[in-house]
Design an enzyme around this catalytic site. Structure first.
Site, PDB file in Angstrom:
ATOM      1  CG  HIS A  77      -2.139  -0.813   1.057  1.00 42.02           C
ATOM      2  ND1 HIS A  77      -3.285  -0.606   1.778  1.00 42.02           N
ATOM      3  CD2 HIS A  77      -2.401  -1.843   0.226  1.00 42.02           C
ATOM      4  CE1 HIS A  77      -4.208  -1.485   1.402  1.00 42.02           C
ATOM      5  NE2 HIS A  77      -3.689  -2.253   0.471  1.00 42.02           N
ATOM      6  CE1 TYR A 204      -5.101   4.197   8.461  1.00 38.73           C
ATOM      7  CE2 TYR A 204      -5.769   4.186  10.761  1.00 38.73           C
ATOM      8  CZ  TYR A 204      -4.958   3.709   9.756  1.00 38.73           C
ATOM      9  OH  TYR A 204      -4.007   2.761  10.040  1.00 38.73           O
ATOM     10  N   PRO A 296      -4.391   1.146  18.674  1.00 39.77           N
ATOM     11  CG  PRO A 296      -6.337   0.000  18.068  1.00 39.77           C
ATOM     12  CD  PRO A 296      -5.686   0.698  19.218  1.00 39.77           C
ATOM     13  CE  LYS A 300       4.259   3.587  13.394  1.00 40.04           C
ATOM     14  NZ  LYS A 300       4.328   2.967  12.094  1.00 40.04           N
ATOM     15  CE1 TYR A 388      -1.022   4.054   9.342  1.00 40.48           C
ATOM     16  CE2 TYR A 388      -0.003   3.176   7.349  1.00 40.48           C
ATOM     17  CZ  TYR A 388      -1.015   3.159   8.291  1.00 40.48           C
ATOM     18  OH  TYR A 388      -2.023   2.222   8.184  1.00 40.48           O
TER      19      TYR A 388
HETATM   20  C1  PHB Z   1      -6.125  -3.831  10.765  1.00 39.25           C
HETATM   21  O1  PHB Z   1      -6.085  -4.150   9.566  1.00 39.25           O
HETATM   22  O2  PHB Z   1      -6.578  -4.620  11.617  1.00 39.25           O
HETATM   23  C2  PHB Z   1      -5.651  -2.497  11.190  1.00 39.25           C
HETATM   24  C3  PHB Z   1      -5.103  -1.653  10.255  1.00 39.25           C
HETATM   25  C4  PHB Z   1      -4.663  -0.399  10.624  1.00 39.25           C
HETATM   26  C5  PHB Z   1      -4.781   0.007  11.942  1.00 39.25           C
HETATM   27  C6  PHB Z   1      -5.307  -0.850  12.894  1.00 39.25           C
HETATM   28  C7  PHB Z   1      -5.749  -2.105  12.515  1.00 39.25           C
HETATM   29  O3  PHB Z   1      -4.368   1.254  12.289  1.00 39.25           O
END
Ligand code: PHB
Ligand code: APR
Length: 393
Positions: A77, A204, A296, A300, A388
């Site tokens: 990605h 997000y 989450p 990280k 990130y």
């Molecule tokens: C996930 O795919 O479970 C996931 C992805 C990004 C995040 C948290 C969880 O920031």
């Protein structure tokens, strides 16, 4: 019943990513180690966890010779989307930070490392009963039950990789530890479903109704989350309520692409920031969630576990190969530098994107202003992108 006595160089407590990566790094160097895990391998693999790997974590899997399936099935990605108050914006990680992330479930990474252990014949005890640690100051001894028989494992070093609720950190005298903690007044409800992702990259979403995230495991499997109130339970969230709420928090293009499907798994995760210092006491060294937790939002947790495993393995290898304890002596300090940077970023991203129930109108306006600046400023986006994909050095 007499105890069955064994010895090893490094006893690793816990078969999550931290313990398995550390084991693979030591095994490759011919350092004897035993992984002691309280659950079965199937139970460990049934947990749905994070899914974003930094380039350094991908490189580690490759170096270990465990990255073949990741190279084949991992989804590169180069960016992500921020959906802010119903409008979708693209953050080009590759253009801003010169690197990209890879979508590959923690479960899959764990499966690959478990398969490698088995093929290499590195000893692993699953379903270890009542694991306890003694002699951590100078002569470690790990006691546990194996198939109903008591075992005593003598080790030079103990690596505490047993997660936040494990026995390792709890074995350190409380007065030797300083802990830092922040809890957040909400949780994440996560759903795994066989439905295509709403976009090619993660979305997000910040919204007045609360945070939401559309992630994925493959081109046909989605992992989505919504921020929920503290105290909510799974029963409060039947599938249709989840999908409706998710859609209401997304921008129109993402919402239009959403195809609700039955939940294959549904779970609630609390959000917490936590650090224990130092990450070593005597001959016990902590790594991963045993020492620190991040919310989450910045993806990280798994990457920090990998970074700890790499640093700890380096220090142990130096001890055995070069008879130098310099790396072990500085392990905690070196690891904590990266830990605190990830803590800061995860806390910042959580604060930026969530709706805080007690928040005053003033803080809400500040959050909005910060988002406005982020969306308008390449410098601000670069900082997000660099964090990130993982800070170097
Ligand atoms: C996930 O795919 O479970 C996931 C992805 C990004 C995040 C948290 C969880 O920031
Ligand atoms: N004895 C032996 N094993 C234990 C004990 C114990 N007393 N307590 C817990 N364990 C095991 C758990 O069953 C689990 O398999 O330790 C392992 C810890 O694994 P994780 O919780 O996955 O922690 P870690 O390896 O540090 O990886 C961190 O996991 O929680 C996610 O988001 C987090 O992605 C991050 C990653």
């Amino acid at each position: 019943m007499p105890s069955h006595a064994r010895t090893t160089q490094v006893a690793i407590i816990g078969a999550g990513p931290a313990g398995l990566l550390l084991g693979a790094l030591l095994g490759r160097e011919g350092i004897h180690h035993v992984v002691v895990e309280k659950h079965s391998a199937a139970h460990v693999l049934a947990r749905v966890r994070a899914g974003i790997l930094e380039p350094a974590t991908v490189a580690l899997m490759r170096e270990l010779g465990a990255g073949e399936r990741l190279a084949r099935e991992g989804l590169p990605h180069e960016g992500l989307f921020l959906s802010v108050a119903g409008q979708r914006h693209h953050i080009d990680l590759q253009a801003l930070a010169g690197r990209h992330v890879t979508v590959y479930g923690q479960t899959e990474l764990t499966r690959d490392l478990m398969a490698q252990r088995e093929a290499a014949g590195w000893p692993t005890v699953y379903e270890a009963g009542d694991v306890s640690l003694a002699g951590l100051a100078d002569k470690p001894c790990i006691r546990f039950g194996e198939a109903g028989r008591p075992v005593e494992l003598q080790a030079d070093w103990v690596a505490g990789c047993d997660g936040f609720h494990g026995v390792s950190r709890a074995s350190i005298p409380p007065e030797k530890l300083q802990t830092f903690e922040r809890s957040y007044p909400f949780g994440w409800l996560g759903v795994l479903a066989d439905t295509p992702p709403v976009a090619a990259e993660l979305v997000y979403a910040q919204h007045d109704r609360g945070f939401a995230l559309c992630s994925m495991r493959s081109p046909t499997r989605s992992r989505c989350y919504v921020q929920i109130a503290q105290g909510d339970s799974i029963e409060d969230w039947p599938d249709n309520r989840f999908w409706d709420e998710l859609a209401s928090r997304l921008d129109p293009a993402s919402a239009a692409a959403l195809r609700p499907a039955p939940a294959l798994e549904k779970s609630i995760a609390p959000l917490r920031s936590f650090v224990a210092e130092p990450m070593r006491w005597g001959r016990l060294l902590l790594a991963g969630d045993a020492a620190h937790i991040v919310p989450p939002t910045g993806a990280k947790g798994l990457n920090l576990a990998a970074s700890d495993a790499r640093q700890l393995a380096g220090a142990l290898i130096e001890h055995y190969r070069e008879r130098s304890d310099a790396g072990l002596d500085s392990y905690s300090e070196r690891a904590l530098r990266g830990v605190w940077r990830a803590e800061r970023f995860s806390w910042w991203m959580t604060r930026l994107l969530h709706r805080f129930p007690e928040e005053l109108a003033f803080e809400q306006r500040l959050q909005r202003a910060e988002l406005d600046q982020l969306l308008a400023s390449r410098a601000a986006q670069t900082l997000l992108a660099e964090n990130y994909v993982g800070l170097r050095g």
